[in-house]
Design an enzyme around this catalytic site. Structure first.
Site, PDB file in Angstrom:
ATOM      1  N   GLY A  23       0.782  -1.231   0.000  1.00 38.60           N
ATOM      2  CA  GLY A  23       0.000   0.000   0.000  1.00 38.60           C
ATOM      3  C   GLY A  23       0.814   1.281   0.000  1.00 38.60           C
ATOM      4  O   GLY A  23       0.314   2.325   0.438  1.00 38.60           O
ATOM      5  N   HIS A 124       0.799   1.060 -13.262  1.00 36.19           N
ATOM      6  CA  HIS A 124       1.527  -0.142 -13.695  1.00 36.19           C
ATOM      7  C   HIS A 124       3.008   0.198 -13.723  1.00 36.19           C
ATOM      8  O   HIS A 124       3.399   1.240 -14.252  1.00 36.19           O
ATOM      9  CB  HIS A 124       1.039  -0.573 -15.074  1.00 36.19           C
ATOM     10  CG  HIS A 124       1.688  -1.834 -15.544  1.00 36.19           C
ATOM     11  ND1 HIS A 124       1.348  -3.073 -15.051  1.00 36.19           N
ATOM     12  CD2 HIS A 124       2.679  -2.049 -16.449  1.00 36.19           C
ATOM     13  CE1 HIS A 124       2.092  -3.997 -15.634  1.00 36.19           C
ATOM     14  NE2 HIS A 124       2.906  -3.405 -16.486  1.00 36.19           N
ATOM     15  N   GLN A 188       8.877   7.242  -8.104  1.00 35.82           N
ATOM     16  CA  GLN A 188       8.182   8.051  -9.115  1.00 35.82           C
ATOM     17  C   GLN A 188       6.687   7.761  -9.121  1.00 35.82           C
ATOM     18  O   GLN A 188       5.872   8.662  -9.352  1.00 35.82           O
ATOM     19  CB  GLN A 188       8.773   7.773 -10.503  1.00 35.82           C
ATOM     20  CG  GLN A 188      10.224   8.165 -10.634  1.00 35.82           C
ATOM     21  CD  GLN A 188      10.442   9.631 -10.288  1.00 35.82           C
ATOM     22  OE1 GLN A 188       9.767  10.507 -10.832  1.00 35.82           O
ATOM     23  NE2 GLN A 188      11.363   9.898  -9.378  1.00 35.82           N
TER      24      GLN A 188
HETATM   25  C1  GRF Z   1       3.347  -0.956  -7.597  1.00 35.23           C
HETATM   26  O1  GRF Z   1       4.585  -1.221  -8.196  1.00 35.23           O
HETATM   27  C2  GRF Z   1       2.308  -0.725  -8.655  1.00 35.23           C
HETATM   28  O2  GRF Z   1       2.808  -0.103  -9.798  1.00 35.23           O
HETATM   29  C3  GRF Z   1       1.854  -2.108  -8.980  1.00 35.23           C
HETATM   30  O3  GRF Z   1       1.870  -2.791  -7.752  1.00 35.23           O
HETATM   31  C4  GRF Z   1       2.786  -2.174  -6.868  1.00 35.23           C
HETATM   32  C5  GRF Z   1       2.041  -1.813  -5.636  1.00 35.23           C
HETATM   33  O4  GRF Z   1       2.897  -1.349  -4.631  1.00 35.23           O
HETATM   34  N1  GRF Z   1       0.578  -2.101  -9.633  1.00 35.23           N
HETATM   35  P1  GRF Z   1       2.273  -0.706  -3.302  1.00 35.23           P
HETATM   36  O5  GRF Z   1       1.365  -1.745  -2.684  1.00 35.23           O
HETATM   37  O6  GRF Z   1       1.550   0.529  -3.685  1.00 35.23           O
HETATM   38  O7  GRF Z   1       3.468  -0.445  -2.418  1.00 35.23           O
END
Ligand code: GRF
Length: 206
Positions: A23, A124, A188
């Site tokens: 998260g 993504h 980023q």
């Molecule tokens: C991120 O790298 C996002 O781009 C992908 O899943 C990951 C989630 O990370 N869809 P977090 O749970 O927000 O730390």
């Protein structure tokens, strides 16, 4: 004497964030909402954080911020459609203006995507349309890419497709592993996702 004041109070735009894991993107969005006073400035609030996993670390982070949290365990439903029906009922209770996928690791059916047409966005960890799907960082390294990045996009029926709303680019360094590259990209992600959400709330979504 009775004084009546005609105050038009626009209804608050609710954001619902769906997560499955740590998260960190959700936390970055919550921090931006707090720091930039989205309640006053955009008439918007994070109404709920919903996970499909009970042990998602992001649920604790959200609770610490005072955001209502819940989880709907997809393994308890016989079909993808049954899980989504429960999820939709839960999400729709908030009448959200925007549904934000932030590391939500479930493939969504066309019916779900259609139900939230125009209100559903995702982040993504690649420069789409390159490297749709999983293991994006290792695949970028294996392909010999010199740059990697992240994409915020609208969700369409096809996986990791849909209108690109923002991208951020980072260099790939000679000693990078999938882990070091992921960490660089993630910094980023935390910048572009809140910006896109604020922009959509200010200009486009209801
Ligand atoms: C991120 O790298 C996002 O781009 C992908 O899943 C990951 C989630 O990370 N869809 P977090 O749970 O927000 O730390």
């Amino acid at each position: 004497m009775l004084h009546e004041t005609n105050v038009i109070i626009a209804s608050m735009k609710n954001i619902v964030i769906l997560i499955s894991g740590g998260g960190s993107n959700m936390a970055a969005i919550a921090k931006a909402a707090q720091d930039n006073n989205w309640k006053q400035q955009l008439n918007a609030q994070i109404a709920a954080v919903i996970s499909n996993k009970a042990d998602a670390g992001g649920l604790l982070l959200a609770k610490e911020q005072g955001i209502p949290t819940s989880y709907i365990d997809h393994t308890q439903y016989p079909t993808r459609e049954a899980f989504e029906a429960a999820l939709i009922a839960h999400i729709d209770a908030y009448e959200p203006a925007l549904i934000v996928l932030a590391g939500f690791m479930r493939v969504l059916t066309p019916a779900f995507v259609g139900h939230y047409a125009g209100r559903l966005i995702n982040i993504h960890p690649s420069l789409l349309p390159a490297f749709q799907g999983l293991h994006t960082h290792q695949r970028a390294l294996d392909a010999g890419c010199r740059f990697a990045g992240a994409t915020v996009h609208r969700v369409s029926e096809a996986l990791d497709d849909g209108e690109i709303l923002a991208q951020a680019v980072v260099p790939i360094l000679p000693d990078d592993t999938a882990q070091t590259l992921a960490a660089r990209v993630l910094t980023q992600e935390h910048l572009i996702y809140p910006k896109v959400i604020a922009s959509l709330l200010a200009h486009k979504v209801k």
